[in-house]
Write a protein that holds these residues in place. Structure first.
Motif, PDB file in Angstrom:
ATOM      1  N   PHE A  73       0.821  -1.200   0.000  1.00  0.00           N
ATOM      2  CA  PHE A  73       0.000   0.000   0.000  1.00  0.00           C
ATOM      3  C   PHE A  73       0.861   1.258   0.000  1.00  0.00           C
ATOM      4  N   ASP A  74       1.959   1.204   0.758  1.00  0.00           N
ATOM      5  CA  ASP A  74       2.848   2.372   0.818  1.00  0.00           C
ATOM      6  C   ASP A  74       3.490   2.653  -0.532  1.00  0.00           C
ATOM      7  N   GLU A  75       3.745   1.586  -1.291  1.00  0.00           N
ATOM      8  CA  GLU A  75       4.346   1.764  -2.615  1.00  0.00           C
ATOM      9  C   GLU A  75       3.346   2.345  -3.618  1.00  0.00           C
ATOM     10  N   LEU A  76       2.051   2.134  -3.374  1.00  0.00           N
ATOM     11  CA  LEU A  76       1.035   2.567  -4.322  1.00  0.00           C
ATOM     12  C   LEU A  76       0.371   3.877  -3.942  1.00  0.00           C
ATOM     13  N   TYR A  77       0.160   4.090  -2.640  1.00  0.00           N
ATOM     14  CA  TYR A  77      -0.625   5.235  -2.191  1.00  0.00           C
ATOM     15  C   TYR A  77       0.109   6.553  -2.487  1.00  0.00           C
ATOM     16  N   GLY A  78      -0.573   7.442  -3.147  1.00  0.00           N
ATOM     17  CA  GLY A  78      -0.035   8.762  -3.426  1.00  0.00           C
ATOM     18  C   GLY A  78       1.037   8.808  -4.485  1.00  0.00           C
ATOM     19  N   GLN A  79       1.289   7.680  -5.158  1.00  0.00           N
ATOM     20  CA  GLN A  79       2.344   7.654  -6.167  1.00  0.00           C
ATOM     21  C   GLN A  79       1.800   7.802  -7.590  1.00  0.00           C
ATOM     22  N   GLY A  80       0.476   7.961  -7.710  1.00  0.00           N
ATOM     23  CA  GLY A  80      -0.117   8.088  -9.036  1.00  0.00           C
ATOM     24  C   GLY A  80      -0.234   6.730  -9.711  1.00  0.00           C
ATOM     25  N   GLU A  81      -0.225   6.754 -11.032  1.00  0.00           N
ATOM     26  CA  GLU A  81      -0.354   5.506 -11.767  1.00  0.00           C
ATOM     27  C   GLU A  81       0.929   4.688 -11.673  1.00  0.00           C
ATOM     28  N   ARG A  82       0.726   3.359 -11.747  1.00  0.00           N
ATOM     29  CA  ARG A  82       1.882   2.469 -11.767  1.00  0.00           C
ATOM     30  C   ARG A  82       1.581   1.341 -12.745  1.00  0.00           C
ATOM     31  N   MET A  83       2.578   1.018 -13.551  1.00  0.00           N
ATOM     32  CA  MET A  83       2.400   0.025 -14.604  1.00  0.00           C
ATOM     33  C   MET A  83       3.048  -1.298 -14.206  1.00  0.00           C
ATOM     34  N   PHE A  84       2.367  -2.403 -14.554  1.00  0.00           N
ATOM     35  CA  PHE A  84       2.910  -3.754 -14.359  1.00  0.00           C
ATOM     36  C   PHE A  84       2.789  -4.477 -15.690  1.00  0.00           C
TER      37      PHE A  84
END
Length: 367
Positions: A73-84
């Motif tokens: 969650f810390d890696e995703l929250y507030g970081q905008g979009e993220r691609m996998f």
């Protein structure tokens, strides 16, 4: 300058990954709620809440689960979009951010794949895999149709060709041939299997089908036992020959008896009389929807002959009918006599004869 380069690199990466997503033929958005899992094809997307919050993407391979990606969650929250990106799996995922609804928080994803993983569904039957029945039986099979994809789908319901066996689908009291199931929903359907008396003893597979962009099937094994059942209906009429006069009425009783091995359904009686003759049911006993083996019932009628009918022979036809049996009609002969004065003449002759005999007796008595 380094900040600009880093920003440009991020933008370039996003563009490249977006272009890779466009290369896949199937794309759709997916909401994964906290503590829940969404299955698309062989892939699973989980929003895990315990012991820590994270996004987990996994794949089922030969009854084994392989984790493709984990992001906290810390890696995703507030970081905008993220691609996998998973090139070897023909899968691409973009994390779009978090959302909230009445159900709670969810992760908003965009998923792309070369396979149609968004139309996943399954059909299950809540009966034993092997069902034993006899001719004339009717079996209800509870079915569950689940649309586990991300798109609303309409499924056309069908069954494989079966000799002597009829299958109908029912949903909420209505017979249906198709049904629309929203994404993520499951509907309970009932399949009714009717085994006709003409069905042969056999073992067969019944395949229930729901056909859409992703077809689903469920199969059960049915064994039909017992000898072929026969239907036979006997009916008798109280009078095969009726004598009457113009303006009079006669009674007509018809008795039915089921002498076969199978029930007779929706038995009705049609009385066909000459024109202007009145036939009325006396309603002493109502016809039955189903006449079981050895069961019986009677119809009672009143036949009124018109007052101006000519003397002679007439015929009334009793024509029974049923859903599943051909019944031969029977005729009743009605002889209508003529009203005449011959009876009065006869009475007059008798009276005259008595007077003559009385006069003779009186003369002889005086001597």
């Amino acid at each position: 300058m380094r900040v600009l380069e880093k920003t440009a690199l991020i933008v370039l990466s996003a563009v490249l990954l977006s272009s890779m997503a466009l290369a896949y033929s199937n794309t759709d958005d997916l909401k994964v709620y906290k503590g829940e899992k969404a299955d698309l094809g062989n892939y699973s997307f989980s929003y895990i809440d315990v012991p820590d919050r994270r996004l987990e993407i996994s794949e089922e391979r030969q009854d084994s689960r392989f984790i493709l990606e984990q992001a906290t969650f810390d890696e995703l929250y507030g970081q905008g979009e993220r691609m996998f990106d998973f090139p070897t799996e023909n899968l691409w995922v973009r994390f779009n951010g978090l959302g909230w609804s009445d159900r709670g928080s969810y992760m908003n994803l965009t998923v792309s794949s070369d396979e149609d993983i968004f139309s996943d569904a399954k059909l299950t039957a809540d009966v034993p895999r092997r069902v034993i029945a006899a001719r004339g039986d009717e079996i209800s099979v509870p079915l569950t149709l689940e649309n586990s994809g991300t798109q609303n789908k309409t499924y056309n319901l069908s069954v494989n060709d079966l000799e002597g066996i009829l299958v109908t689908y029912n949903y909420q009291g209505f017979n249906v041939s198709s049904i629309e199931v929203p994404a993520g929903e499951k509907f309970d359907i009932t399949a009714t299997i009717e085994i006709l008396e003409s069905a042969k003893a056999q073992r067969t597979g019944i395949v229930f089908r729901g056909e859409s962009s992703r077809n689903v099937t469920e199969e059960i094994n049915l064994e039909v036992r017992g000898a072929e059942k026969t239907r036979q209906l006997d009916f008798e009429i109280s009078e095969n020959y009726i004598t009457t006069w113009p303006g009079k009425q006669a009674s007509l009783n018809v008795e039915f008896r089921n002498r076969g091995q199978a029930p007779i359904t929706n038995l009705e009686t049609d009385i066909q009389a000459p024109e202007n003759w009145e036939v009325e049911s006396r309603g002493l006993e109502r016809p039955k929807d189903v006449l079981a083996q050895y069961d019986r019932y009677s119809d009672y009628y009143t036949v009124k002959v018109p007052g101006n009918v000519e003397a002679g022979d007439y015929y009334i036809t009793v024509d029974p009918s049923s859903d599943n049996l051909d019944i031969e009609a029977k005729e009743i002969r009605v002889h209508v006599r003529t009203k005449s004065g011959l009876s009065y003449i006869g009475v007059g002759l008798i009276f005259v004869s008595l007077l003559g005999m009385g006069g003779t007796y009186w003369k002889l008595g005086r001597r």
